[in-house]
Motif scaffolding. Structure first.
Motif, short mmCIF file in Angstrom:
data_model
loop_
_atom_site.label_atom_id
_atom_site.label_comp_id
_atom_site.label_asym_id
_atom_site.label_seq_id
_atom_site.Cartn_x
_atom_site.Cartn_y
_atom_site.Cartn_z
N LEU A 1 -33.90 -19.71 39.74
CA LEU A 1 -34.96 -20.56 39.17
C LEU A 1 -34.70 -20.92 37.71
CD1 LEU A 1 -38.14 -19.04 40.84
CD2 LEU A 1 -37.06 -21.24 41.33
N PRO A 2 -34.23 -19.97 36.88
CA PRO A 2 -33.92 -20.37 35.49
C PRO A 2 -32.86 -21.47 35.40
CG PRO A 2 -34.09 -17.98 35.66
CD PRO A 2 -34.10 -18.50 37.06
N LEU A 3 -31.90 -21.48 36.32
CA LEU A 3 -30.88 -22.52 36.32
C LEU A 3 -31.52 -23.88 36.62
CD1 LEU A 3 -27.82 -23.20 36.19
CD2 LEU A 3 -27.79 -22.94 38.68
N MET A 4 -32.44 -23.92 37.59
CA MET A 4 -33.12 -25.17 37.92
C MET A 4 -33.95 -25.67 36.75
SD MET A 4 -32.11 -25.86 41.01
CE MET A 4 -30.57 -25.32 40.27
N ASP A 5 -34.62 -24.75 36.06
CA ASP A 5 -35.41 -25.14 34.89
C ASP A 5 -34.49 -25.66 33.77
OD1 ASP A 5 -37.75 -24.40 36.16
OD2 ASP A 5 -37.78 -22.39 35.28
N ALA A 6 -33.33 -25.02 33.61
CA ALA A 6 -32.38 -25.46 32.58
C ALA A 6 -31.81 -26.84 32.93
CB ALA A 6 -31.25 -24.44 32.44
N HIS A 7 -31.63 -27.11 34.21
CA HIS A 7 -31.15 -28.41 34.67
C HIS A 7 -32.15 -29.49 34.29
CE1 HIS A 7 -30.49 -31.58 37.78
NE2 HIS A 7 -29.22 -31.25 37.65
N ARG B 1 -28.50 -36.16 38.54
CA ARG B 1 -27.35 -35.28 38.40
C ARG B 1 -27.37 -34.27 39.54
NH1 ARG B 1 -28.18 -33.73 31.98
NH2 ARG B 1 -26.74 -35.30 31.12
N SER B 2 -26.19 -33.92 40.01
CA SER B 2 -26.11 -32.82 40.96
C SER B 2 -26.68 -31.56 40.31
CB SER B 2 -24.65 -32.58 41.35
OG SER B 2 -24.51 -31.37 42.07
N ALA B 3 -27.24 -30.69 41.13
CA ALA B 3 -27.73 -29.41 40.60
C ALA B 3 -26.59 -28.55 40.07
CB ALA B 3 -28.51 -28.66 41.67
N THR B 4 -25.36 -28.82 40.52
CA THR B 4 -24.18 -28.11 40.00
C THR B 4 -23.32 -29.11 39.25
OG1 THR B 4 -23.07 -28.45 42.14
CG2 THR B 4 -24.17 -26.34 41.79
N THR B 5 -23.76 -29.43 38.05
CA THR B 5 -23.08 -30.40 37.22
C THR B 5 -22.34 -29.68 36.08
OG1 THR B 5 -23.43 -32.38 35.86
CG2 THR B 5 -25.23 -30.79 35.92
N ASP B 6 -21.92 -30.42 35.08
CA ASP B 6 -21.20 -29.83 33.95
C ASP B 6 -22.10 -28.84 33.20
OD1 ASP B 6 -20.31 -29.79 30.97
OD2 ASP B 6 -18.61 -30.69 32.01
N PRO B 7 -21.59 -27.69 32.81
CA PRO B 7 -22.42 -26.72 32.08
C PRO B 7 -23.12 -27.31 30.86
CG PRO B 7 -20.37 -25.69 32.74
CD PRO B 7 -20.24 -27.14 33.08
N GLU C 1 -23.03 -17.04 29.63
CA GLU C 1 -22.58 -16.14 30.69
C GLU C 1 -23.46 -16.25 31.93
OE1 GLU C 1 -21.82 -11.34 31.42
OE2 GLU C 1 -22.01 -12.12 29.38
N GLN C 2 -24.79 -16.31 31.72
CA GLN C 2 -25.71 -16.45 32.85
C GLN C 2 -25.53 -17.79 33.52
OE1 GLN C 2 -29.89 -16.02 31.92
NE2 GLN C 2 -30.54 -16.66 33.97
N LEU C 3 -25.34 -18.84 32.72
CA LEU C 3 -25.18 -20.19 33.26
C LEU C 3 -24.00 -20.26 34.22
CD1 LEU C 3 -25.71 -23.24 33.37
CD2 LEU C 3 -24.45 -23.45 31.22
N HIS C 4 -22.86 -19.74 33.81
CA HIS C 4 -21.67 -19.81 34.67
C HIS C 4 -21.83 -18.96 35.93
CE1 HIS C 4 -19.00 -22.23 32.17
NE2 HIS C 4 -19.55 -21.64 31.12
#
Length: 243
Positions: free
Chosen positions: A189-195, A107-113, A122-125
């Motif tokens: 970094l939290p976004l990458m971990d959530a991905h 998946r792209s790192a900027t995929t569907d929420p 809110e942080q995710l977006h």
């Protein structure tokens, strides 16, 4: 379209597909460790290959022509990043393929929420907006491929989330998943971990057919740990051949 390519070794055929913005030189260290004859290509619009619009079926046609040109009879297809997504699409087109391997292409790192797990909405977006800005800056710095390709890929469903493609694969398919993050601004970094958490959550549900192997490396695993990655590939192919 005739692609530029390079051969390594002899024996069982492998077709090697690099990631977005890369070229066949990405495989220089890894390819000699594979147990077979590997052909690494420059995808259309990359490296020394000709330009051409990005269409998934046309890109697969390019690869079919390359396999015929080099006499690759039913090759194992190994791809990194974008190349890993292509390995999945190749396996859907060629169910007789002995094995296909995606090296951190999913998946792209900027995929569907919805594809992230564990972050407040809110942080995710906000983080996705920041990361998209980073990727836009990087895109503007590329000389190849040009924006006619990158702009298409950034919105292509297969690039945003290849798991539905992988779910259609009937040939043995391995996804080698990186467990470390590439350098990004610390706040992302939290976004990458959530991905990654979203992938671990969704893969067994969406793609129960896919074998997953996690490796202690970043997305750059092909360059960081070529011998280890090649050993994982060799073992998977050998196990399928002897099954």
């Amino acid at each position: 379209m005739k692609l530029t390519a390079r051969e390594y070794g002899s024996g069982q055929p492998f077709l090697l597909l690099h990631g977005l913005g890369g070229d066949m030189s990405a495989w220089e260290t890894l390819a000699p460790h594979l147990n077979g004859r590997a052909v690494a290509v420059d995808l259309r619009g990359h490296g020394q290959s000709p330009d051409g619009p990005w269409d998934w079926e046309a890109v697969l046609d390019d690869l079919d022509e390359t396999a015929v040109h080099f006499g690759l009879d039913n090759p194992v297809v190994v791809g990194h990043s974008l190349g890993g997504i292509l390995a999945g699409t190749w396996a859907v087109r060629h169910p007789e393929c002995p094995a296909a391997i995606s090296l951190d292409g999913h998946r792209s790192a900027t995929t569907d929420p919805a594809n992230y797990a564990g972050l407040p909405e809110e942080q995710l977006h906000a983080d996705l907006d920041r990361l998209n800005d980073v990727f836009t800056t990087q895109e503007q710095m590329l000389t190849r491929p040009d924006r006619s390709i990158t702009s298409v890929l950034r919105t292509a469903p297969e690039f945003l989330d290849a798991l539905p493609v992988f779910a259609k694969v009937t040939t043995p398919f391995l996804l080698v998943l990186a467990t470390r993050n590439l350098p990004v601004p610390p706040g992302l970094l939290p976004l990458m971990d959530a991905h990654r958490a979203g992938l671990r959550r969704d893969l067994p549900v969406v793609c129960p057919n896919v074998h997953v192997h996690e490796i202690d490396a970043t997305h750059g695993m092909v360059v960081e740990r070529p011998a280890e990655v090649a050993a994982v590939v060799n073992q998977f192919v050998s196990n399928r051949r002897n099954a």
